[in-house]
Design a protein around this motif. Structure first.
Motif, PDB file in Angstrom:
ATOM      1  N   ASP A  65       0.834  -1.207   0.000  1.00 51.22           N
ATOM      2  CA  ASP A  65       0.000   0.000   0.000  1.00 51.22           C
ATOM      3  C   ASP A  65       0.863   1.248   0.000  1.00 51.22           C
ATOM      4  OD1 ASP A  65      -2.267  -1.541   0.091  1.00 51.22           O
ATOM      5  OD2 ASP A  65      -2.555  -1.324   2.250  1.00 51.22           O
ATOM      6  N   LEU A  66       1.988   1.172   0.686  1.00 57.12           N
ATOM      7  CA  LEU A  66       2.890   2.315   0.799  1.00 57.12           C
ATOM      8  C   LEU A  66       3.417   2.732  -0.579  1.00 57.12           C
ATOM      9  CD1 LEU A  66       4.164   4.037   3.072  1.00 57.12           C
ATOM     10  CD2 LEU A  66       6.083   2.447   3.033  1.00 57.12           C
ATOM     11  N   ILE A  67       3.874   1.753  -1.351  1.00 52.46           N
ATOM     12  CA  ILE A  67       4.398   2.033  -2.685  1.00 52.46           C
ATOM     13  C   ILE A  67       3.272   2.512  -3.605  1.00 52.46           C
ATOM     14  CG2 ILE A  67       5.437   1.008  -4.746  1.00 52.46           C
ATOM     15  CD1 ILE A  67       7.054  -0.803  -2.835  1.00 52.46           C
ATOM     16  N   ALA A  68       2.134   1.831  -3.574  1.00 47.93           N
ATOM     17  CA  ALA A  68       1.013   2.201  -4.440  1.00 47.93           C
ATOM     18  C   ALA A  68       0.546   3.622  -4.155  1.00 47.93           C
ATOM     19  CB  ALA A  68      -0.139   1.212  -4.256  1.00 47.93           C
ATOM     20  N   PHE A  69       0.420   3.964  -2.898  1.00 49.11           N
ATOM     21  CA  PHE A  69      -0.045   5.300  -2.545  1.00 49.11           C
ATOM     22  C   PHE A  69       0.976   6.353  -2.951  1.00 49.11           C
ATOM     23  CE2 PHE A  69      -0.732   8.900   0.304  1.00 49.11           C
ATOM     24  CZ  PHE A  69      -2.063   9.164   0.032  1.00 49.11           C
ATOM     25  N   SER A  70       2.246   6.068  -2.754  1.00 50.63           N
ATOM     26  CA  SER A  70       3.300   7.008  -3.124  1.00 50.63           C
ATOM     27  C   SER A  70       3.272   7.298  -4.622  1.00 50.63           C
ATOM     28  CB  SER A  70       4.660   6.443  -2.718  1.00 50.63           C
ATOM     29  OG  SER A  70       5.697   7.270  -3.174  1.00 50.63           O
ATOM     30  N   ILE A  71       3.168   6.261  -5.428  1.00 52.98           N
ATOM     31  CA  ILE A  71       3.128   6.437  -6.884  1.00 52.98           C
ATOM     32  C   ILE A  71       1.852   7.168  -7.292  1.00 52.98           C
ATOM     33  CG2 ILE A  71       2.972   5.227  -9.094  1.00 52.98           C
ATOM     34  CD1 ILE A  71       4.783   3.044  -7.818  1.00 52.98           C
ATOM     35  N   ALA A  72       0.731   6.786  -6.699  1.00 55.70           N
ATOM     36  CA  ALA A  72      -0.546   7.415  -7.049  1.00 55.70           C
ATOM     37  C   ALA A  72      -0.521   8.914  -6.764  1.00 55.70           C
ATOM     38  CB  ALA A  72      -1.693   6.750  -6.290  1.00 55.70           C
ATOM     39  N   MET A  73      -0.025   9.293  -5.614  1.00 53.20           N
ATOM     40  CA  MET A  73      -0.032  10.709  -5.243  1.00 53.20           C
ATOM     41  C   MET A  73       1.004  11.517  -6.017  1.00 53.20           C
ATOM     42  SD  MET A  73      -2.563  11.132  -3.293  1.00 53.20           S
ATOM     43  CE  MET A  73      -3.359   9.931  -4.342  1.00 53.20           C
ATOM     44  N   SER A  74       2.121  10.897  -6.406  1.00 57.38           N
ATOM     45  CA  SER A  74       3.137  11.648  -7.142  1.00 57.38           C
ATOM     46  C   SER A  74       2.785  11.787  -8.629  1.00 57.38           C
ATOM     47  CB  SER A  74       4.513  11.004  -6.988  1.00 57.38           C
ATOM     48  OG  SER A  74       4.557   9.748  -7.630  1.00 57.38           O
ATOM     49  N   LYS A  75       2.135  10.795  -9.215  1.00 60.70           N
ATOM     50  CA  LYS A  75       1.834  10.815 -10.645  1.00 60.70           C
ATOM     51  C   LYS A  75       0.408  11.240 -10.965  1.00 60.70           C
ATOM     52  CE  LYS A  75       5.808   9.850 -12.160  1.00 60.70           C
ATOM     53  NZ  LYS A  75       6.533  10.859 -12.928  1.00 60.70           N
ATOM     54  N   ALA A  76      -0.472  11.231  -9.961  1.00 62.50           N
ATOM     55  CA  ALA A  76      -1.865  11.603 -10.216  1.00 62.50           C
ATOM     56  C   ALA A  76      -2.450  12.329  -9.013  1.00 62.50           C
ATOM     57  CB  ALA A  76      -2.676  10.358 -10.550  1.00 62.50           C
ATOM     58  N   PRO A  77      -1.911  13.520  -8.697  1.00 61.39           N
ATOM     59  CA  PRO A  77      -2.474  14.265  -7.579  1.00 61.39           C
ATOM     60  C   PRO A  77      -3.950  14.556  -7.829  1.00 61.39           C
ATOM     61  CG  PRO A  77      -0.699  15.507  -8.652  1.00 61.39           C
ATOM     62  CD  PRO A  77      -0.852  14.220  -9.380  1.00 61.39           C
TER      63      PRO A  77
END
Length: 158
Positions: free
Chosen positions: A128-140
């Motif tokens: 979840d940590l990696i998924a959330f990090s990528i989601a927030m950085s690439k799709a704010p």
């Protein structure tokens, strides 16, 4: 619901801190990284759904686009998405993996963006940590991040 490929839906429901670069590994994105697939016509607030590629190599990005379109066809015909389609915005993030597919428990680890692993019980698991990090950085501003996993085997949990 029948799909020619199986998709795993992972929703980031809890706000978690960003993963460190060492946890997330090296991730590349095909330019442009985020592409709008559907932009509802409603002038009001929109629900923003973003699809992320997992286990798709650069040469498989057209397959990823087709898989996104297959998912959208199902969403468009399902309540409540059907009734609110004009209020929905859909994007896809072309996150490129070094290899195709996902890691299978007990086998060598595959180099993919989200580190997806098929467990010995058949579920697909990602951090979840990696998924959330990528989601927030690439799709704010993303309301619903969906990770599409490049596999023909079922891997959902419900």
């Amino acid at each position: 619901m029948k799909f020619h490929r199986m998709f795993t839906l992972l929703l980031a429901l809890v706000l978690l801190p960003f993963a460190s670069p060492s946890e997330a590994g090296v991730i590349t994105f095909r330019s442009p990284a985020r592409v709008t697939v559907h932009n509802g016509s409603s002038a009001g607030g929109k629900l923003h759904i973003v699809f992320f590629a997992e286990g798709y190599r650069r040469s498989e990005m057209s397959r990823f686009r087709n898989d996104v379109e297959t998912c959208l066809a199902s969403l468009r015909s399902t309540t409540p998405f059907r009734e609110n389609w004009s209020r929905i915005r859909v994007s896809m993030v072309r996150s490129v993996s070094a290899v195709s597919g996902v890691t299978v428990a007990g086998q060598p680890i595959r180099n993919t963006c989200f580190g997806a692993t098929r467990t010995d019980r058949g579920f697909i698991d990602i951090s979840d940590l990696i998924a959330f990090s990528i989601a927030m950085s690439k799709a704010p501003g993303c309301d619903i991040p969906i990770v599409l996993v490049n596999t023909n085997q079922w891997g959902g949990g419900g």
